[in-house]
Write a protein that holds these residues in place. Structure first.
Motif, PDB file in Angstrom:
ATOM      1  N   TYR A  62      14.958  43.665  52.342  1.00 48.13           N
ATOM      2  CA  TYR A  62      15.211  45.182  52.990  1.00 48.13           C
ATOM      3  C   TYR A  62      16.572  45.306  53.201  1.00 48.13           C
ATOM      4  O   TYR A  62      17.116  46.379  52.978  1.00 48.13           O
ATOM      5  CB  TYR A  62      14.528  45.184  54.366  1.00 48.13           C
ATOM      6  N   VAL A  63      17.276  44.169  53.695  1.00 42.64           N
ATOM      7  CA  VAL A  63      18.932  44.304  53.695  1.00 42.64           C
ATOM      8  C   VAL A  63      19.369  44.459  52.390  1.00 42.64           C
ATOM      9  O   VAL A  63      20.408  45.534  52.243  1.00 42.64           O
ATOM     10  CB  VAL A  63      19.430  43.038  54.323  1.00 42.64           C
ATOM     11  N   ARG A  64      18.909  44.141  50.998  1.00 49.52           N
ATOM     12  CA  ARG A  64      19.600  44.107  49.919  1.00 49.52           C
ATOM     13  C   ARG A  64      19.325  45.809  49.479  1.00 49.52           C
ATOM     14  O   ARG A  64      20.072  46.489  49.053  1.00 49.52           O
ATOM     15  CB  ARG A  64      18.759  43.482  48.920  1.00 49.52           C
ATOM     16  N   ALA A  65      18.292  46.480  49.709  1.00 46.55           N
ATOM     17  CA  ALA A  65      17.953  47.628  49.738  1.00 46.55           C
ATOM     18  C   ALA A  65      18.993  48.534  50.212  1.00 46.55           C
ATOM     19  O   ALA A  65      19.380  49.562  49.697  1.00 46.55           O
ATOM     20  CB  ALA A  65      16.434  48.051  49.946  1.00 46.55           C
ATOM     21  N   GLY A  66      18.923  48.124  51.592  1.00 45.55           N
ATOM     22  CA  GLY A  66      19.987  49.061  52.338  1.00 45.55           C
ATOM     23  C   GLY A  66      21.296  48.858  51.978  1.00 45.55           C
ATOM     24  O   GLY A  66      22.249  49.921  51.848  1.00 45.55           O
ATOM     25  N   ALA A  67      21.882  47.703  51.561  1.00 46.91           N
ATOM     26  CA  ALA A  67      23.219  47.531  50.977  1.00 46.91           C
ATOM     27  C   ALA A  67      23.405  48.288  49.730  1.00 46.91           C
ATOM     28  O   ALA A  67      24.478  48.798  49.528  1.00 46.91           O
ATOM     29  CB  ALA A  67      23.398  45.849  50.861  1.00 46.91           C
ATOM     30  N   ALA A  68      22.243  48.452  49.004  1.00 41.39           N
ATOM     31  CA  ALA A  68      22.405  49.094  47.848  1.00 41.39           C
ATOM     32  C   ALA A  68      22.812  50.518  47.852  1.00 41.39           C
ATOM     33  O   ALA A  68      23.513  51.166  47.232  1.00 41.39           O
ATOM     34  CB  ALA A  68      21.248  48.962  46.938  1.00 41.39           C
ATOM     35  N   ALA A  69      22.052  51.242  48.832  1.00 39.38           N
ATOM     36  CA  ALA A  69      22.306  52.774  49.303  1.00 39.38           C
ATOM     37  C   ALA A  69      23.517  52.755  49.793  1.00 39.38           C
ATOM     38  O   ALA A  69      24.009  53.835  49.469  1.00 39.38           O
ATOM     39  CB  ALA A  69      21.130  52.854  50.327  1.00 39.38           C
ATOM     40  N   LEU A  70      24.144  51.910  50.889  1.00 35.74           N
ATOM     41  CA  LEU A  70      25.611  51.948  51.224  1.00 35.74           C
ATOM     42  C   LEU A  70      26.523  52.063  49.909  1.00 35.74           C
ATOM     43  O   LEU A  70      27.311  52.621  50.166  1.00 35.74           O
ATOM     44  CB  LEU A  70      25.660  51.113  52.234  1.00 35.74           C
ATOM     45  N   SER A  71      26.161  50.901  49.087  1.00 33.15           N
ATOM     46  CA  SER A  71      26.957  50.953  47.932  1.00 33.15           C
ATOM     47  C   SER A  71      27.184  52.147  46.954  1.00 33.15           C
ATOM     48  O   SER A  71      28.211  52.634  46.629  1.00 33.15           O
ATOM     49  CB  SER A  71      26.553  49.641  47.156  1.00 33.15           C
ATOM     50  N   ALA A  72      25.997  52.633  46.949  1.00 28.96           N
ATOM     51  CA  ALA A  72      25.883  53.905  45.860  1.00 28.96           C
ATOM     52  C   ALA A  72      26.917  54.778  46.542  1.00 28.96           C
ATOM     53  O   ALA A  72      27.633  55.733  45.780  1.00 28.96           O
ATOM     54  CB  ALA A  72      24.374  54.198  45.812  1.00 28.96           C
ATOM     55  N   ARG A  73      26.915  55.236  48.019  1.00 28.30           N
ATOM     56  CA  ARG A  73      27.620  55.952  48.617  1.00 28.30           C
ATOM     57  C   ARG A  73      29.045  55.936  48.545  1.00 28.30           C
ATOM     58  O   ARG A  73      29.972  56.626  48.462  1.00 28.30           O
ATOM     59  CB  ARG A  73      27.294  56.311  50.325  1.00 28.30           C
ATOM     60  N   ARG A  74      29.386  54.547  48.625  1.00 29.76           N
ATOM     61  CA  ARG A  74      30.847  54.054  48.522  1.00 29.76           C
ATOM     62  C   ARG A  74      31.175  54.453  47.196  1.00 29.76           C
ATOM     63  O   ARG A  74      32.451  54.596  47.031  1.00 29.76           O
ATOM     64  CB  ARG A  74      30.896  52.722  48.736  1.00 29.76           C
ATOM     65  N   LYS A  75      30.521  54.331  46.156  1.00 33.00           N
ATOM     66  CA  LYS A  75      30.880  54.354  44.636  1.00 33.00           C
ATOM     67  C   LYS A  75      31.340  55.925  44.417  1.00 33.00           C
ATOM     68  O   LYS A  75      31.950  56.344  43.769  1.00 33.00           O
ATOM     69  CB  LYS A  75      29.585  53.836  43.774  1.00 33.00           C
ATOM     70  N   LEU A  76      30.527  56.713  45.099  1.00 33.11           N
ATOM     71  CA  LEU A  76      30.804  58.160  45.018  1.00 33.11           C
ATOM     72  C   LEU A  76      32.161  58.551  45.546  1.00 33.11           C
ATOM     73  O   LEU A  76      32.552  59.400  45.116  1.00 33.11           O
ATOM     74  CB  LEU A  76      29.493  58.975  45.867  1.00 33.11           C
ATOM     75  N   ILE A  77      32.295  57.905  46.922  1.00 30.72           N
ATOM     76  CA  ILE A  77      33.551  58.241  47.423  1.00 30.72           C
ATOM     77  C   ILE A  77      35.011  57.610  46.495  1.00 30.72           C
ATOM     78  O   ILE A  77      35.730  58.301  46.360  1.00 30.72           O
ATOM     79  CB  ILE A  77      33.675  57.472  48.669  1.00 30.72           C
ATOM     80  N   LYS A  78      34.509  56.422  45.892  1.00 32.07           N
ATOM     81  CA  LYS A  78      35.444  55.688  45.042  1.00 32.07           C
ATOM     82  C   LYS A  78      35.973  56.602  43.814  1.00 32.07           C
ATOM     83  O   LYS A  78      36.795  56.873  43.404  1.00 32.07           O
ATOM     84  CB  LYS A  78      35.108  54.461  44.442  1.00 32.07           C
ATOM     85  N   ALA A  79      34.701  57.135  43.407  1.00 34.07           N
ATOM     86  CA  ALA A  79      34.900  57.998  42.251  1.00 34.07           C
ATOM     87  C   ALA A  79      35.842  59.323  42.324  1.00 34.07           C
ATOM     88  O   ALA A  79      36.439  59.757  41.660  1.00 34.07           O
ATOM     89  CB  ALA A  79      33.506  58.416  41.718  1.00 34.07           C
ATOM     90  N   LEU A  80      35.317  60.171  43.596  1.00 36.14           N
ATOM     91  CA  LEU A  80      36.062  61.105  44.050  1.00 36.14           C
ATOM     92  C   LEU A  80      37.447  61.004  44.257  1.00 36.14           C
ATOM     93  O   LEU A  80      38.347  61.705  43.972  1.00 36.14           O
ATOM     94  CB  LEU A  80      35.346  61.746  45.363  1.00 36.14           C
ATOM     95  N   LEU A  81      37.930  59.769  44.786  1.00 43.22           N
ATOM     96  CA  LEU A  81      39.215  59.481  45.106  1.00 43.22           C
ATOM     97  C   LEU A  81      40.239  59.098  43.924  1.00 43.22           C
ATOM     98  O   LEU A  81      41.326  59.455  43.720  1.00 43.22           O
ATOM     99  CB  LEU A  81      39.292  58.302  46.075  1.00 43.22           C
ATOM    100  N   SER A  82      39.284  58.443  42.714  1.00 36.09           N
ATOM    101  CA  SER A  82      39.983  58.135  41.741  1.00 36.09           C
ATOM    102  C   SER A  82      40.259  59.059  40.678  1.00 36.09           C
ATOM    103  O   SER A  82      41.187  59.372  40.013  1.00 36.09           O
ATOM    104  CB  SER A  82      39.324  56.968  41.013  1.00 36.09           C
ATOM    105  N   SER A  83      39.184  60.097  40.569  1.00 34.80           N
ATOM    106  CA  SER A  83      39.103  61.249  39.674  1.00 34.80           C
ATOM    107  C   SER A  83      39.915  62.561  40.267  1.00 34.80           C
ATOM    108  O   SER A  83      40.449  63.201  39.462  1.00 34.80           O
ATOM    109  CB  SER A  83      37.824  61.593  39.464  1.00 34.80           C
TER     110      SER A  83
END
Length: 191
Positions: free
Chosen positions: A17-38
């Motif tokens: 359950y924690v891994r699934a939640g962490a994956a969702a958080l990671s997906a959001r952080r990746k969107l932010i990272k992509a926005l800041l880098s692009s």
């Protein structure tokens, strides 16, 4: 939640359950990272939770939101009422410095980041709209009164000129010495 906190959370809740939640958080952080880098508008719009994550992270970078800190300067971002702080996303410092609205605010890294990011995204939107020969935009905060005034003037056909800083500088150099007060309003550098 970072990797260390995720590992600690696994001591409380099932690992899967924690891994699934962490994956969702990671997906959001990746969107932010992509926005800041692009520095470009995302191809797919974000959900509110991701936008709120970016805004909350940025707000927590401003010194008025540092844990255990009480600002005492005359320009500190202080809000007495917690309700008002929440309504404004805890962004109380503002942007710019005296004489330069685009300058970084030393005690407001998050607010400065959001201002620069907003300008980059506005510039990308203008390029997508076909306005390719513009310089970087300067976004200015407008309260309701100013926004309504500008909208009504535009609707009434008032001669409001929007031009790049280079065009405006060239016109100012050409008209230096002449007192021509034509019906064109000179707005700040970029709008």
């Amino acid at each position: 939640m970072d990797a260390d906190n995720t590992a600690l959370a696994c001591q409380w809740v099932s690992d899967s359950y924690v891994r699934a939640g962490a994956a969702a958080l990671s997906a959001r952080r990746k969107l932010i990272k992509a926005l800041l880098s692009s520095r470009r508008l995302p191809a797919t719009g974000w959900d509110e939770a991701t936008i709120e994550l970016l805004l909350k992270d940025a707000a927590l970078m401003d010194s008025n939101n540092f844990p255990g800190q009480v600002g005492l300067g005359e320009r500190e971002g202080r809000v007495a009422c917690p309700l008002i702080a929440r309504l404004h996303g805890r962004l109380a410092h503002g942007i710019g410095r005296s004489g330069d609205i685009a300058a970084e605010q030393p005690k407001a890294a998050g607010s400065s980041l959001l201002a620069k990011l907003a300008a980059a995204l506005a510039g990308d939107a203008l390029k997508l709209a076909g306005l390719l020969d513009l310089g970087p935009p300067l976004l200015l905060p407008c309260a309701t009164g100013m926004s309504l005034t500008l909208t009504l003037l535009a609707a009434a056909g008032a001669p409001v000129a929007l031009r790049s800083g280079q065009e405006q500088q060239q016109q100012q150099q050409q008209s230096a010495g002449s007192q021509d007060t034509s019906e064109v309003w000179h707005l700040p550098k970029y709008v």
